[in-house]
Write an enzyme that holds these catalytic residues in place. Structure first.
Site, short mmCIF file in Angstrom:
data_model
loop_
_atom_site.label_atom_id
_atom_site.label_comp_id
_atom_site.label_asym_id
_atom_site.label_seq_id
_atom_site.Cartn_x
_atom_site.Cartn_y
_atom_site.Cartn_z
N LYS A 171 0.85 -1.19 0.00
CA LYS A 171 0.00 0.00 0.00
C LYS A 171 0.88 1.23 0.00
O LYS A 171 1.51 1.58 1.00
CB LYS A 171 -0.92 0.05 1.22
CG LYS A 171 -2.00 1.11 1.04
CD LYS A 171 -2.59 1.61 2.32
CE LYS A 171 -1.79 2.68 3.00
NZ LYS A 171 -1.60 3.94 2.25
N GLU A 246 10.40 0.70 9.72
CA GLU A 246 11.41 1.72 9.36
C GLU A 246 10.73 3.06 9.62
O GLU A 246 9.84 3.47 8.86
CB GLU A 246 11.76 1.62 7.88
CG GLU A 246 12.45 0.35 7.47
CD GLU A 246 13.92 0.33 7.82
OE1 GLU A 246 14.43 1.35 8.33
OE2 GLU A 246 14.56 -0.70 7.60
N CYS A 280 14.23 10.74 5.66
CA CYS A 280 14.29 10.28 7.06
C CYS A 280 15.71 10.35 7.62
O CYS A 280 15.89 10.36 8.82
CB CYS A 280 13.73 8.88 7.16
SG CYS A 280 14.45 7.77 5.95
N GLU A 380 10.58 15.40 14.40
CA GLU A 380 10.83 15.39 12.97
C GLU A 380 10.03 16.52 12.31
O GLU A 380 8.80 16.54 12.36
CB GLU A 380 10.35 14.03 12.43
CG GLU A 380 11.14 13.58 11.26
CD GLU A 380 10.70 12.21 10.76
OE1 GLU A 380 9.61 11.74 11.08
OE2 GLU A 380 11.50 11.63 10.01
P1 NAD Z 1 2.98 8.27 7.67
O1 NAD Z 1 3.37 7.46 8.87
O2 NAD Z 1 1.98 9.33 7.83
O3 NAD Z 1 2.41 7.31 6.53
C1 NAD Z 1 3.15 6.22 6.04
C2 NAD Z 1 2.19 5.22 5.44
O4 NAD Z 1 1.36 4.70 6.48
C3 NAD Z 1 1.26 5.79 4.37
O5 NAD Z 1 1.10 4.84 3.35
C4 NAD Z 1 -0.04 5.96 5.14
O6 NAD Z 1 -1.19 5.87 4.31
C5 NAD Z 1 0.01 4.77 6.08
N1 NAD Z 1 -0.82 4.90 7.28
C6 NAD Z 1 -1.24 6.03 7.90
N2 NAD Z 1 -2.03 5.70 8.96
C7 NAD Z 1 -2.09 4.34 9.00
C8 NAD Z 1 -2.75 3.41 9.85
N3 NAD Z 1 -3.51 3.82 10.87
N4 NAD Z 1 -2.61 2.11 9.60
C9 NAD Z 1 -1.84 1.67 8.57
N5 NAD Z 1 -1.21 2.51 7.72
C10 NAD Z 1 -1.32 3.83 7.94
O7 NAD Z 1 4.35 8.78 7.06
P2 NAD Z 1 4.53 9.72 5.80
O8 NAD Z 1 4.14 11.08 6.25
O9 NAD Z 1 3.91 9.11 4.60
O10 NAD Z 1 6.11 9.63 5.56
C11 NAD Z 1 7.01 10.36 6.27
C12 NAD Z 1 7.56 9.54 7.43
O11 NAD Z 1 8.18 8.36 6.93
C13 NAD Z 1 8.63 10.27 8.18
O12 NAD Z 1 8.43 10.04 9.55
C14 NAD Z 1 9.92 9.61 7.71
O13 NAD Z 1 10.99 9.72 8.58
C15 NAD Z 1 9.47 8.21 7.54
N6 NAD Z 1 10.38 7.47 6.66
C16 NAD Z 1 11.23 6.55 7.21
C17 NAD Z 1 12.13 5.86 6.41
C18 NAD Z 1 13.08 4.86 7.01
O14 NAD Z 1 13.71 4.14 6.26
N7 NAD Z 1 13.19 4.76 8.31
C19 NAD Z 1 12.15 6.09 5.04
C20 NAD Z 1 11.28 7.04 4.51
C21 NAD Z 1 10.38 7.71 5.33
#
Ligand code: NAD
Length: 491
Positions: A171, A246, A280, A380
């Site tokens: 997803k 992650e 990230c 963040e």
């Molecule tokens: P987010 O946590 O808002 O969303 C990530 C994903 O989770 C999206 O697909 C979203 O639709 C889904 N999601 C949201 N609520 C959910 C729920 N209740 N149940 C299941 N899925 C759900 O993050 P974002 O804003 O899309 O991305 C930015 C974040 O990702 C930052 O915190 C960044 O640091 C992190 N990130 C981490 C890495 C890593 O390798 N550690 C890499 C890239 C991004």
């Protein structure tokens, strides 16, 4: 059509819609019918049906598909880069020079890695048995990806999972599903059997939670924020199912007083602004030892002045917009609250006007004088914002670097071998760079400590997430009464 199930695109039968918006212009790129539980269910059952054959395929067959996929992606690299820039606003130089070639390299790496999945051929540890260890695919993986590097994050989730023989339902983030869908389509073109890779486009609370809680999903792999990661882990606990997380980062950038100042300044600006800071591992907190502090701040300010904001498709653009107006408000909110609390905004701290006003742009921003405990240092921001703070002793520099809940990445800048060895050992993060900050490579693991999650993407280490380890024990004696039966039978 934005669902990809059993080898083809389909339309969701729901009435919920989401516009994928180009954040540079505010214009809609495509309108997506969002997946509900029924679409997730169909995707999971396609993955379940494909599992026996795919997990039973010889490694060389899985490798051959991935090798062909690398070639197909090479052919479509330009389309892919344009689509990625369109849905994220990232400069075309970044998508065509980093996101797409990085993904192709990952595909090529996992084509080779698929043939190097080893158990341990072992010995007679008990004396009477030969033990061996098998690595087996787990089953159906439910993966959830973020919007900052939509293609690369999809690839990082999908490749080790399918190379190891799992099948997957991915997803992508609802803001950016388009390149993950194209990736799945190209994988099918490269010969990936139907159902091995399925993509559901939907929101986190609906499609994401349906995926995590689906009883036929054996494992959940999630990349995103730490807050949502906690929610995912809680939901998966009901299984319980294996979870790979992650999560967010707040990378420190520690500059000791013997560092190459010019290299540190250039490195800090590049590492803070890459992908408009929506990375990230981006450098977010620079700690600079007192003798270099003033020169570092003015050097960073000077380099930030040269950064060109603009149209992502203009090859001279250095920094594109943030992902959305909402993200722009979030970033501006952090900076405004820091300003109100007494921090100095040395550069930026504003939404640019003129032609850029219709996009979600935010100026490269340099902040000094923030308190270590303040939210702009601890949380963040995920935007083009670098906070710089001074330190005195080496120990203090390392202590400050470790002083947030996160532990994804960090860097230390010094020409002293002993300082660099200490930093390498004492900084608690999944990756520590010395005299650089940002590069990643398919052969090496990526993953966090602390609130940045656990488990590894990329590299052979990622197979630890996507395989079960099975111990098999062969009796070598052929005896009816085994030695150990003495503990059961008295005569
Ligand atoms: P987010 O946590 O808002 O969303 C990530 C994903 O989770 C999206 O697909 C979203 O639709 C889904 N999601 C949201 N609520 C959910 C729920 N209740 N149940 C299941 N899925 C759900 O993050 P974002 O804003 O899309 O991305 C930015 C974040 O990702 C930052 O915190 C960044 O640091 C992190 N990130 C981490 C890495 C890593 O390798 N550690 C890499 C890239 C991004």
């Amino acid at each position: 059509m934005h669902q990809f199930v059993a080898g083809r695109r389909r339309e969701a039968a729901t009435s919920e819609r989401h516009d994928v918006v180009d954040p540079a212009t505010g214009l809609t790129v495509e309108t997506v019918a969002l997946a509900g539980p029924a679409e997730v269910d169909a995707a999971v059952s396609a993955a379940r049906s494909a599992f026996p054959e795919w997990s039973g395929a010889a490694p060389v067959e899985r490798a051959a598909v991935l090798t062909r996929l690398a070639a197909v992606l090479e052919d479509r690299a330009e389309d892919m880069a344009r689509l990625e820039s369109r849905q994220t606003g990232k400069p075309i130089r970044l998508s065509s020079g980093f996101d797409v070639p990085g993904t192709i390299d990952n595909v090529a790496f996992f084509a080779g890695a698929a043939r190097n999945l080893e158990g341990r051929a072992a010995a007679e540890y008990s004396g009477d048995h030969t033990s061996l260890v098998r690595r087996e695919a787990i089953g159906v993986v439910g993966s959830i990806a973020p919007w900052n590097y939509p293609l690369q994050m999809a690839a990082w989730k999908v490749l080790p999972a399918i190379a190891a023989g799992n099948t997957i339902v991915l997803k992508p983030a609802e803001l950016t599903p388009l390149t993950a869908l194209l990736f799945a389509e190209l994988a099918t073109e490269a010969g990936l059997p139907d159902g091995v890779l399925n993509v559901v486009s939907g929101t986190g609370p609906v499609a994401g939670e349906a995926l995590v809680t689906h009883p036929e999903v054996d494992m959940v792999s999630f990349t995103g924020s730490s807050g949502v990661g906690r929610r995912v882990m809680t939901l998966a606990a009901a299984g319980p199912k294996r979870v790979h997380l992650e999560l967010g980062g707040k990378a420190p950038f520690v500059v000791f007083d013997d560092a190459d100042l010019e290299a540190a300044v250039q490195g800090a600006v590049a590492a803070a602004l890459i992908n408009t800071g929506q990375d990230c591992t981006a450098a977010t907190r620079a700690y600079v030892q007192r003798p270099l502090y003033d020169a570092f701040v003015s050097g960073v300010a000077d380099v930030m002045d040269t950064v060109r904001l603009g149209d992502p498709f203009d090859p001279t653009t250095d920094q594109g917009p943030l992902i959305s107006g909402r993200q722009q408000e979030r970033v501006a909110g952090f900076v405004e609250r820091a300003r109100a609390a007494g921090a100095k905004i040395v550069r930026g701290g504003a939404v640019p006007g003129g032609a850029l006003a219709r996009g979600a742009y935010y100026e490269p921003t340099l902040v000094t004088g923030a308190a270590q405990r303040s939210e702009i240092v601890q949380d963040e921001v995920f935007g083009p914002v670098l906070v710089v703070l001074p330190f005195d002793s080496d120990d203090q520099g390392i202590e400050l670097a470790n002083d947030t809940p996160y532990g994804l990445a960090a860097s230390a800048w010094t020409r002293d071998v002993f300082r660099s060895l200490r930093a390498m050992r004492q900084i608690r993060a999944g990756c520590v760079w010395l005299n650089d900050h940002i590069p990643i490579i398919s052969e090496m693991p990526h993953g966090g400590y602390k609130a940045s999650g656990f488990g590894k993407d990329m590299s052979l280490y990622s197979f630890d997430e996507y395989t079960n380890v099975k111990h098999v024990m062969y009796d070598t004696t052929g005896a009816a009464r085994k030695q150990w039966h003495r503990t059961i039978f008295s005569s």
